[in-house]
Write an enzyme that holds these catalytic residues in place. Structure first.
Site, mmCIF file in Angstrom:
data_model
loop_
_atom_site.group_PDB
_atom_site.id
_atom_site.type_symbol
_atom_site.label_atom_id
_atom_site.label_comp_id
_atom_site.label_asym_id
_atom_site.label_seq_id
_atom_site.Cartn_x
_atom_site.Cartn_y
_atom_site.Cartn_z
ATOM 1 N N SER A 124 -22.853 12.590 59.695
ATOM 2 C CA SER A 124 -24.078 12.142 59.790
ATOM 3 C C SER A 124 -24.850 11.719 57.959
ATOM 4 O O SER A 124 -23.201 11.269 57.326
ATOM 5 C CB SER A 124 -23.844 13.904 59.142
ATOM 6 O OG SER A 124 -25.424 14.168 58.286
ATOM 7 N N TYR A 148 -21.162 22.546 55.425
ATOM 8 C CA TYR A 148 -22.033 21.932 56.386
ATOM 9 C C TYR A 148 -21.420 19.840 56.331
ATOM 10 O O TYR A 148 -20.422 19.512 57.740
ATOM 11 C CB TYR A 148 -23.451 21.319 56.382
ATOM 12 C CG TYR A 148 -23.857 20.813 57.917
ATOM 13 C CD1 TYR A 148 -23.582 20.410 58.834
ATOM 14 C CD2 TYR A 148 -24.174 19.507 56.815
ATOM 15 C CE1 TYR A 148 -24.203 20.067 60.526
ATOM 16 C CE2 TYR A 148 -24.607 18.725 57.968
ATOM 17 C CZ TYR A 148 -25.170 18.386 59.454
ATOM 18 O OH TYR A 148 -25.052 17.569 60.564
ATOM 19 N N LYS A 152 -18.138 18.073 57.493
ATOM 20 C CA LYS A 152 -18.640 16.700 58.434
ATOM 21 C C LYS A 152 -17.016 15.641 57.912
ATOM 22 O O LYS A 152 -16.390 15.025 58.382
ATOM 23 C CB LYS A 152 -19.329 15.577 58.162
ATOM 24 C CG LYS A 152 -20.634 16.831 59.308
ATOM 25 C CD LYS A 152 -20.299 16.426 59.969
ATOM 26 C CE LYS A 152 -22.035 17.262 61.292
ATOM 27 N NZ LYS A 152 -21.426 17.032 63.114
HETATM 28 P P1 NAD Z 1 -28.277 20.518 67.953
HETATM 29 O O1 NAD Z 1 -28.101 21.891 67.817
HETATM 30 O O2 NAD Z 1 -29.500 20.642 68.608
HETATM 31 O O3 NAD Z 1 -27.315 20.555 69.575
HETATM 32 C C1 NAD Z 1 -25.894 21.019 69.004
HETATM 33 C C2 NAD Z 1 -25.714 21.321 70.876
HETATM 34 O O4 NAD Z 1 -24.112 22.589 70.232
HETATM 35 C C3 NAD Z 1 -26.282 22.969 70.572
HETATM 36 O O5 NAD Z 1 -27.088 22.666 72.174
HETATM 37 C C4 NAD Z 1 -25.364 24.474 70.677
HETATM 38 O O6 NAD Z 1 -25.826 24.603 71.495
HETATM 39 C C5 NAD Z 1 -23.958 22.763 71.136
HETATM 40 N N1 NAD Z 1 -22.950 24.092 70.340
HETATM 41 C C6 NAD Z 1 -22.561 24.463 68.561
HETATM 42 N N2 NAD Z 1 -22.041 24.721 68.594
HETATM 43 C C7 NAD Z 1 -20.668 24.940 69.854
HETATM 44 C C8 NAD Z 1 -19.549 25.476 70.284
HETATM 45 N N3 NAD Z 1 -18.542 25.961 69.695
HETATM 46 N N4 NAD Z 1 -19.437 25.173 71.658
HETATM 47 C C9 NAD Z 1 -19.964 24.038 72.516
HETATM 48 N N5 NAD Z 1 -21.355 24.169 72.535
HETATM 49 C C10 NAD Z 1 -21.661 24.043 70.931
HETATM 50 O O7 NAD Z 1 -28.029 19.781 66.745
HETATM 51 P P2 NAD Z 1 -28.596 17.955 66.836
HETATM 52 O O8 NAD Z 1 -29.449 18.075 66.131
HETATM 53 O O9 NAD Z 1 -28.680 17.916 68.514
HETATM 54 O O10 NAD Z 1 -27.216 17.350 65.940
HETATM 55 C C11 NAD Z 1 -26.284 16.811 66.911
HETATM 56 C C12 NAD Z 1 -25.069 17.047 66.282
HETATM 57 O O11 NAD Z 1 -25.087 16.092 65.419
HETATM 58 C C13 NAD Z 1 -24.691 17.643 65.360
HETATM 59 O O12 NAD Z 1 -22.649 17.625 65.424
HETATM 60 C C14 NAD Z 1 -24.747 17.306 64.330
HETATM 61 O O13 NAD Z 1 -23.885 18.075 63.115
HETATM 62 C C15 NAD Z 1 -24.601 16.479 63.979
HETATM 63 N N6 NAD Z 1 -26.029 15.606 62.975
HETATM 64 C C16 NAD Z 1 -27.335 15.847 63.647
HETATM 65 C C17 NAD Z 1 -28.684 15.512 62.775
HETATM 66 C C18 NAD Z 1 -29.747 16.154 62.742
HETATM 67 O O14 NAD Z 1 -30.901 15.995 62.108
HETATM 68 N N7 NAD Z 1 -30.273 16.481 64.381
HETATM 69 C C19 NAD Z 1 -27.872 14.397 61.754
HETATM 70 C C20 NAD Z 1 -26.601 13.988 61.327
HETATM 71 C C21 NAD Z 1 -26.399 14.447 62.120
HETATM 72 C C1 UD1 Z 2 -31.281 17.984 55.645
HETATM 73 C C2 UD1 Z 2 -30.145 18.276 55.218
HETATM 74 C C3 UD1 Z 2 -29.353 17.213 55.391
HETATM 75 C C4 UD1 Z 2 -28.952 16.744 56.836
HETATM 76 C C5 UD1 Z 2 -30.161 15.887 57.821
HETATM 77 C C6 UD1 Z 2 -30.482 16.195 58.740
HETATM 78 C C7 UD1 Z 2 -30.473 20.041 53.387
HETATM 79 C C8 UD1 Z 2 -30.541 19.670 51.491
HETATM 80 N N1 UD1 Z 2 -30.517 18.470 53.491
HETATM 81 O O1 UD1 Z 2 -31.556 16.422 54.916
HETATM 82 O O2 UD1 Z 2 -28.116 17.688 54.880
HETATM 83 O O3 UD1 Z 2 -28.156 15.763 56.882
HETATM 84 O O4 UD1 Z 2 -31.119 16.907 56.852
HETATM 85 O O5 UD1 Z 2 -30.490 16.973 59.519
HETATM 86 O O6 UD1 Z 2 -31.048 20.440 53.620
HETATM 87 N N2 UD1 Z 2 -38.897 18.204 53.353
HETATM 88 C C9 UD1 Z 2 -40.256 19.016 52.625
HETATM 89 N N3 UD1 Z 2 -40.515 20.184 53.409
HETATM 90 C C10 UD1 Z 2 -40.172 20.595 54.254
HETATM 91 C C11 UD1 Z 2 -38.813 20.007 54.705
HETATM 92 C C12 UD1 Z 2 -38.382 18.510 54.319
HETATM 93 O O7 UD1 Z 2 -40.951 18.400 51.875
HETATM 94 O O8 UD1 Z 2 -40.597 21.695 54.975
HETATM 95 C C13 UD1 Z 2 -38.526 17.555 52.322
HETATM 96 C C14 UD1 Z 2 -37.388 17.425 51.552
HETATM 97 O O9 UD1 Z 2 -37.603 17.812 50.571
HETATM 98 C C15 UD1 Z 2 -36.394 15.908 52.073
HETATM 99 C C16 UD1 Z 2 -37.445 15.472 53.392
HETATM 100 O O10 UD1 Z 2 -38.804 15.729 53.430
HETATM 101 O O11 UD1 Z 2 -37.064 14.840 50.854
HETATM 102 C C17 UD1 Z 2 -36.441 15.266 54.595
HETATM 103 O O12 UD1 Z 2 -36.464 16.311 54.864
HETATM 104 P P1 UD1 Z 2 -35.206 16.894 56.056
HETATM 105 O O13 UD1 Z 2 -36.028 16.522 57.621
HETATM 106 O O14 UD1 Z 2 -34.652 18.525 55.727
HETATM 107 O O15 UD1 Z 2 -33.697 15.742 55.558
HETATM 108 P P2 UD1 Z 2 -33.091 16.019 54.423
HETATM 109 O O16 UD1 Z 2 -33.098 16.683 53.552
HETATM 110 O O17 UD1 Z 2 -33.066 14.048 54.695
#
Ligand code: NAD
Ligand code: UD1
Length: 337
Positions: A124, A148, A152
């Site tokens: 991430s 979190y 990572k």
């Molecule tokens: P998500 O929660 O929708 O998907 C994660 C999945 O993993 C879920 O279906 C959950 O049930 C499963 N899971 C969690 N713990 C588990 C375990 N111990 N064993 C088996 N399954 C398990 O999240 P996502 O948005 O699809 O994210 C996927 C990955 O990408 C995560 O590792 C997350 O940290 C990373 N990531 C997501 C974002 C984002 O904003 N969505 C950003 C950066 C990184």
């Molecule tokens: C968040 C996580 C980051 C993660 C990323 C993607 C935090 C502090 N950081 O980051 O670790 O990798 O999501 O999953 O939670 N915002 C509002 N109102 C809201 C929600 C968000 O104004 O209700 C603003 C935030 O201040 C930010 C932007 O929208 O400026 C994006 O927010 P968000 O979607 O939570 O993502 P990140 O802040 O990038």
């Protein structure tokens, strides 16, 4: 390739499964359903013709993984499974280290035993903490501000130690920026189980009337309109980045670390406006105090992904909001409907 997708019923995993199958890969989803629903599997099937094999399981379950890996010969693993709520990670740090770090160790041990050494990891942009400048390159220092993010960084470090110890590994560390949007069919999308913390899922809830008003966290940042700037990437583009990473690893042993973003930053108010246009009515919002831990600006330098993977994001903010809205409108209660 035969690919094991952990966390495969989750948001990014389910979209990636579609692209993997479309690219000709044979996919098995492994998920404990702690943050997703089994209904996703049928939806994937509706898009690609046949539902992929789904096994309910936990990446912390060594014996279960051994049984799976003995029965089926995988060539690669994409590891999405993990917990991702920053606030929750501050309340329950041990849960995050256990699930994310210990879960990855258990999975890697099982893979080592089975001789599967091609591994793609969901990292991430959070690993960059508060960057000194933007756009953010992969060689910028890493500094997490919460459990979190630290989970990572720990996993990233573990993976580089593993490659150093055994050069047969082929590992990609993909640093996602802010994935949003949904499959353009409206069949797959993001379905947070609780009140969402992230911007676009929250806006979606406001747009369907499940929440009254968006709170904009701070309008006094040093950005053009004062609100936070992020690199929002369409989940369909992100999914294709995984297919490209697998292709790269087939030709290149060792470690790949790349940002997956668009290289463009959008402010909160720009997203609010674009979403209002997508759904045909303005999103009500109020400006409130900054959210602790937020950074002003975060967007990627995407030149490495373009150069190494031949991949780049193609969807713009209007497409991301349009697809997110289609999903939300057709599934106001998420996969429960
Ligand atoms: P998500 O929660 O929708 O998907 C994660 C999945 O993993 C879920 O279906 C959950 O049930 C499963 N899971 C969690 N713990 C588990 C375990 N111990 N064993 C088996 N399954 C398990 O999240 P996502 O948005 O699809 O994210 C996927 C990955 O990408 C995560 O590792 C997350 O940290 C990373 N990531 C997501 C974002 C984002 O904003 N969505 C950003 C950066 C990184
Ligand atoms: C968040 C996580 C980051 C993660 C990323 C993607 C935090 C502090 N950081 O980051 O670790 O990798 O999501 O999953 O939670 N915002 C509002 N109102 C809201 C929600 C968000 O104004 O209700 C603003 C935030 O201040 C930010 C932007 O929208 O400026 C994006 O927010 P968000 O979607 O939570 O993502 P990140 O802040 O990038």
């Amino acid at each position: 390739m035969k690919v094991l997708v952990t966390g495969g019923t989750g948001y990014v995993g389910s979209h990636t499964a579609v692209n993997l199958i479309e690219a000709g890969h044979d996919v098995v989803l492994w998920d404990n359903l702690s943050n997703s629903r089994a209904a996703v599997v049928e939806r994937i099937g509706a898009l690609v013709g046949t539902p992929p094999t789904f096994v309910q399981g936990d990446v912390r379950d060594a014996a279960g993984l051994d049984r799976l890996l003995e029965k089926q010969a995988f060539e690669a693993v994409i590891h999405f499974a993990g917990l991702k709520a920053v606030g929750e990670s501050a309340q329950k740090p041990l849960l995050y280290y256990e699930n994310n770090v210990q879960g990855t160790i258990t999975l890697l041990r099982a893979l080592e035993k089975a001789g599967v050494r091609t591994f793609v990891f969901s990292s991430s942009a959070t690993v960059y903490g508060d960057p000194a400048c933007v756009p953010i390159r992969e060689d910028f220092p890493r500094a997490a501000t919460n459990a979190y993010g630290r989970s990572k960084i720990m996993i990233e470090d573990m993976l580089s130690d593993l490659v150093a110890a055994d050069p047969r590994w082929r590992i990609a560390r993909l640093r996602y920026f802010n994935p949003i949007g949904a499959h353009e069919s409206g069949l797959l999308g993001e379905d947070p189980q609780d009140v969402p913390n992230n911007l676009v899922p929250y806006i979606c809830r406001v747009a369907v009337g499940r929440e009254a008003v968006l709170r904009v966290f701070g309008a006094d940042y040093e950005t053009p309109d004062g609100t936070g700037v992020r690199d929002y990437i369409h989940v369909r583009d992100l999914a294709l980045g995984h297919v490209a990473a697998l292709r790269y690893l087939q030709a290149h042993p060792g470690m790949l670390t790349v940002n997956l973003g668009t290289g463009h930053g959008y402010s909160v108010l720009e997203v609010v406006k674009a979403f209002g246009q997508a759904c045909g009515r303005p999103i009500p919002y109020e400006i409130v105090a900054r959210r602790p831990g937020d950074v002003a600006q975060c967007y990627a330098d995407v030149s490495a992904a373009r150069r190494l993977l031949g991949w780049q994001a193609v969807h713009d903010l209007d497409a991301m909001c349009g697809d997110a809205w289609r999903w939300q409108e057709r599934n106001p209660q998420g996969y429960e409907t």
